[in-house]
Motif scaffolding. Sequence first.
Motif, PDB file in Angstrom:
ATOM      1  N   VAL A  74     -15.592 -17.111   7.471  1.00  0.00           N
ATOM      2  CA  VAL A  74     -16.575 -18.200   7.613  1.00  0.00           C
ATOM      3  C   VAL A  74     -16.078 -19.165   8.689  1.00  0.00           C
ATOM      4  CG1 VAL A  74     -17.816 -20.096   6.494  1.00  0.00           C
ATOM      5  CG2 VAL A  74     -17.268 -18.034   5.180  1.00  0.00           C
ATOM      6  N   SER A  75     -14.814 -19.583   8.566  1.00  0.00           N
ATOM      7  CA  SER A  75     -14.326 -20.626   9.473  1.00  0.00           C
ATOM      8  C   SER A  75     -14.207 -20.130  10.917  1.00  0.00           C
ATOM      9  CB  SER A  75     -13.012 -21.207   8.974  1.00  0.00           C
ATOM     10  OG  SER A  75     -12.128 -20.175   8.617  1.00  0.00           O
ATOM     11  N   ALA A  76     -13.942 -18.832  11.107  1.00  0.00           N
ATOM     12  CA  ALA A  76     -13.881 -18.316  12.483  1.00  0.00           C
ATOM     13  C   ALA A  76     -15.254 -18.439  13.143  1.00  0.00           C
ATOM     14  CB  ALA A  76     -13.431 -16.855  12.491  1.00  0.00           C
ATOM     15  N   GLN A  77     -16.290 -18.260  12.355  1.00  0.00           N
ATOM     16  CA  GLN A  77     -17.648 -18.405  12.905  1.00  0.00           C
ATOM     17  C   GLN A  77     -17.894 -19.851  13.329  1.00  0.00           C
ATOM     18  OE1 GLN A  77     -20.887 -16.247  10.764  1.00  0.00           O
ATOM     19  NE2 GLN A  77     -19.308 -15.988   9.217  1.00  0.00           N
ATOM     20  N   PHE A  78     -17.460 -20.780  12.467  1.00  0.00           N
ATOM     21  CA  PHE A  78     -17.635 -22.194  12.823  1.00  0.00           C
ATOM     22  C   PHE A  78     -16.802 -22.556  14.050  1.00  0.00           C
ATOM     23  CE2 PHE A  78     -19.706 -23.030   8.726  1.00  0.00           C
ATOM     24  CZ  PHE A  78     -20.731 -23.846   9.197  1.00  0.00           C
ATOM     25  N   ALA A  79     -15.551 -22.061  14.070  1.00  0.00           N
ATOM     26  CA  ALA A  79     -14.690 -22.387  15.225  1.00  0.00           C
ATOM     27  C   ALA A  79     -15.386 -21.964  16.514  1.00  0.00           C
ATOM     28  CB  ALA A  79     -13.344 -21.698  15.070  1.00  0.00           C
ATOM     29  N   ALA A  80     -16.069 -20.818  16.471  1.00  0.00           N
ATOM     30  CA  ALA A  80     -16.742 -20.319  17.686  1.00  0.00           C
ATOM     31  C   ALA A  80     -17.868 -21.250  18.132  1.00  0.00           C
ATOM     32  CB  ALA A  80     -17.285 -18.914  17.435  1.00  0.00           C
ATOM     33  N   VAL A  81     -18.676 -21.727  17.207  1.00  0.00           N
ATOM     34  CA  VAL A  81     -19.822 -22.543  17.648  1.00  0.00           C
ATOM     35  C   VAL A  81     -19.457 -24.022  17.846  1.00  0.00           C
ATOM     36  CG1 VAL A  81     -21.660 -21.032  16.797  1.00  0.00           C
ATOM     37  CG2 VAL A  81     -20.765 -22.839  15.299  1.00  0.00           C
ATOM     38  N   LEU A  82     -18.381 -24.480  17.174  1.00  0.00           N
ATOM     39  CA  LEU A  82     -17.985 -25.887  17.357  1.00  0.00           C
ATOM     40  C   LEU A  82     -17.295 -26.070  18.711  1.00  0.00           C
ATOM     41  CD1 LEU A  82     -16.663 -26.740  13.764  1.00  0.00           C
ATOM     42  CD2 LEU A  82     -18.899 -27.308  14.730  1.00  0.00           C
ATOM     43  N   ASN A  83     -16.666 -24.989  19.181  1.00  0.00           N
ATOM     44  CA  ASN A  83     -15.982 -25.026  20.467  1.00  0.00           C
ATOM     45  C   ASN A  83     -16.976 -25.388  21.576  1.00  0.00           C
ATOM     46  OD1 ASN A  83     -13.883 -24.679  22.233  1.00  0.00           O
ATOM     47  ND2 ASN A  83     -14.220 -22.472  22.457  1.00  0.00           N
ATOM     48  N   ASN A  84     -16.630 -26.362  22.389  1.00  0.00           N
ATOM     49  CA  ASN A  84     -17.499 -26.821  23.492  1.00  0.00           C
ATOM     50  C   ASN A  84     -18.888 -27.233  23.013  1.00  0.00           C
ATOM     51  OD1 ASN A  84     -15.573 -26.404  25.470  1.00  0.00           O
ATOM     52  ND2 ASN A  84     -16.114 -24.220  25.622  1.00  0.00           N
ATOM     53  N   ASP A  85     -19.013 -27.560  21.746  1.00  0.00           N
ATOM     54  CA  ASP A  85     -20.309 -28.005  21.184  1.00  0.00           C
ATOM     55  C   ASP A  85     -21.431 -26.992  21.425  1.00  0.00           C
ATOM     56  OD1 ASP A  85     -19.059 -30.332  20.263  1.00  0.00           O
ATOM     57  OD2 ASP A  85     -19.335 -31.309  22.194  1.00  0.00           O
ATOM     58  N   LEU A  86     -21.057 -25.717  21.389  1.00  0.00           N
ATOM     59  CA  LEU A  86     -22.067 -24.651  21.543  1.00  0.00           C
ATOM     60  C   LEU A  86     -23.191 -24.807  20.518  1.00  0.00           C
ATOM     61  CD1 LEU A  86     -23.092 -21.865  22.609  1.00  0.00           C
ATOM     62  CD2 LEU A  86     -21.489 -20.784  20.990  1.00  0.00           C
ATOM     63  N   TRP A  87     -22.849 -25.253  19.308  1.00  0.00           N
ATOM     64  CA  TRP A  87     -23.858 -25.376  18.251  1.00  0.00           C
ATOM     65  C   TRP A  87     -25.006 -26.303  18.666  1.00  0.00           C
ATOM     66  CZ3 TRP A  87     -24.552 -30.017  15.325  1.00  0.00           C
ATOM     67  CH2 TRP A  87     -23.650 -31.032  15.633  1.00  0.00           C
ATOM     68  N   VAL A  88     -24.688 -27.373  19.448  1.00  0.00           N
ATOM     69  CA  VAL A  88     -25.749 -28.301  19.879  1.00  0.00           C
ATOM     70  C   VAL A  88     -26.618 -27.633  20.951  1.00  0.00           C
ATOM     71  CG1 VAL A  88     -26.286 -30.620  20.701  1.00  0.00           C
ATOM     72  CG2 VAL A  88     -24.196 -30.250  19.403  1.00  0.00           C
ATOM     73  N   THR A  89     -25.967 -26.879  21.819  1.00  0.00           N
ATOM     74  CA  THR A  89     -26.718 -26.150  22.860  1.00  0.00           C
ATOM     75  C   THR A  89     -27.709 -25.189  22.199  1.00  0.00           C
ATOM     76  OG1 THR A  89     -24.724 -26.228  24.186  1.00  0.00           O
ATOM     77  CG2 THR A  89     -26.426 -24.702  24.928  1.00  0.00           C
ATOM     78  N   LEU A  90     -27.249 -24.520  21.140  1.00  0.00           N
ATOM     79  CA  LEU A  90     -28.128 -23.554  20.463  1.00  0.00           C
ATOM     80  C   LEU A  90     -29.287 -24.274  19.769  1.00  0.00           C
ATOM     81  CD1 LEU A  90     -25.485 -21.083  18.920  1.00  0.00           C
ATOM     82  CD2 LEU A  90     -26.692 -20.941  21.108  1.00  0.00           C
ATOM     83  N   GLY A  91     -28.994 -25.411  19.154  1.00  0.00           N
ATOM     84  CA  GLY A  91     -30.055 -26.197  18.508  1.00  0.00           C
ATOM     85  C   GLY A  91     -31.077 -26.656  19.529  1.00  0.00           C
ATOM     86  N   ALA A  92     -30.588 -27.090  20.696  1.00  0.00           N
ATOM     87  CA  ALA A  92     -31.494 -27.568  21.755  1.00  0.00           C
ATOM     88  C   ALA A  92     -32.378 -26.431  22.244  1.00  0.00           C
ATOM     89  CB  ALA A  92     -30.677 -28.145  22.910  1.00  0.00           C
ATOM     90  N   SER A  93     -31.807 -25.255  22.327  1.00  0.00           N
ATOM     91  CA  SER A  93     -32.557 -24.107  22.820  1.00  0.00           C
ATOM     92  C   SER A  93     -33.719 -23.779  21.861  1.00  0.00           C
ATOM     93  CB  SER A  93     -31.573 -22.950  22.950  1.00  0.00           C
ATOM     94  OG  SER A  93     -32.194 -21.842  23.430  1.00  0.00           O
ATOM     95  N   ALA A  94     -33.448 -23.824  20.569  1.00  0.00           N
ATOM     96  CA  ALA A  94     -34.515 -23.580  19.574  1.00  0.00           C
ATOM     97  C   ALA A  94     -35.581 -24.672  19.681  1.00  0.00           C
ATOM     98  CB  ALA A  94     -33.921 -23.542  18.172  1.00  0.00           C
ATOM     99  N   ASN A  95     -35.144 -25.917  19.831  1.00  0.00           N
ATOM    100  CA  ASN A  95     -36.112 -27.028  19.955  1.00  0.00           C
ATOM    101  C   ASN A  95     -36.992 -26.846  21.196  1.00  0.00           C
ATOM    102  OD1 ASN A  95     -34.764 -28.087  17.791  1.00  0.00           O
ATOM    103  ND2 ASN A  95     -33.958 -29.884  18.840  1.00  0.00           N
TER     104      ASN A  95
END
Length: 365
Positions: free
Chosen positions: A264-285
């Motif tokens: 689980v945490s490796a998945q989070f580490a991947a998307v938290l790195n460089n704030d990728l998770w926000v980029t992905l959220g923006a893309s969906a929006n």
Amino acid sequence: MSSSPTSLRSFASDNFAGVHPAVMENLQAANLGHAIAYGGDVFTDEAAHQFERIFGVGTQAFFVFGGTGGNVFALSSLCGPGDAVLCSQWSHLHIDETGAPERAGIKLLAVPSTDAKVTTKDIERVAGDIGVMHHAQPRVVSLTQPTELGTLYTAQEIEQLCLCAHEHGLLVHMDGARIANATAALGGISSLRKFTVDAGVDVLTFGGTKNGLMYGEAVLYFPQGAARAHSYKDFSQENAQRALRYAPYARKQTTQLPSKMRFVSAQFAAVLNNDLWVTLGASANDAAASLFDAVKSIHSLELTESPAVNSLYPTISPAHAEQLREVSFFWDWEPARNRVRWMTSWDTEPSDVKAFAEAIYQIVT
Ligand SMILES: Cc1ncc(COP(=O)(O)O)c(C=O)c1O
């Protein structure tokens, strides 16, 4: 309904999307050799540090399997015997968790709302029951950000709700299953603390599954900073500290402690790195905004405002909906009003939006 994954991306739910390649890569990395179970691994350390970077030192992250489980765990740690949680009648907690919070002994006080938001008036009304032995005791306010109707609380609204809750001795939980979409919509990473920890939120269920993970969410406990202490009444600050002390046990008791936590945490580490998770959220929006632009001229859909996040709630007759579902399945949202939900995902492409919009035109007009 069952299907094989297809090249046409769905407009039903961000849960239909696959896994981001960076997440897959880190899962592969986590799969090399053995590591200490139950969170004693480097991936869990890394993801926990990333959460401290994002939300502030002292933030404690508890990784869990899923969103319902994360919410039930969070609320279980916040509530004691006889306690109740105020939430909106639209909340996932109330509608879509099959009574899981109630089974854990937590009474939900679901309040009516047209925009799926809770108000300070709601808090004041239920606070009237505090101290009445025959009534469940309001202990927590749970806010979904963004809500189940695609609306957003502003940072100021959340601050006022937290202030009001704390003044009445209640704590604040946020269901952030789609917090990436909210963060992108409210101004990006620099806006995040303002509508969470700095606004006074005590515990946050931070979503991952809908935003590029295979599965997994994180329940975050924020430090009770001195800056916010003034708003806590009597025992509420003590309750927040007690919740954090109980958290490890509440997670296990609600069956949300993954033994192979590194996956689980490796998945989070991947998307938290460089704030990728926000980029992905923006893309969906952005994809939802494009879909809105493409179909807004179809008046019968009653789409009047560009979506705040990644979902649209058009009106469509059952016959047309049935035809359109053959192109891409989607859920009913408010059947009494023929309202459905169209939702975009982190991987929705302009070509998906174009194809779906064309099908909408063909069927509806
Ligand atoms: C607002 C909200 N909270 C929580 C969840 C988590 O649900 P699950 O248990 O399916 O991961 C969802 C999923 O649809 C959701 O929309």
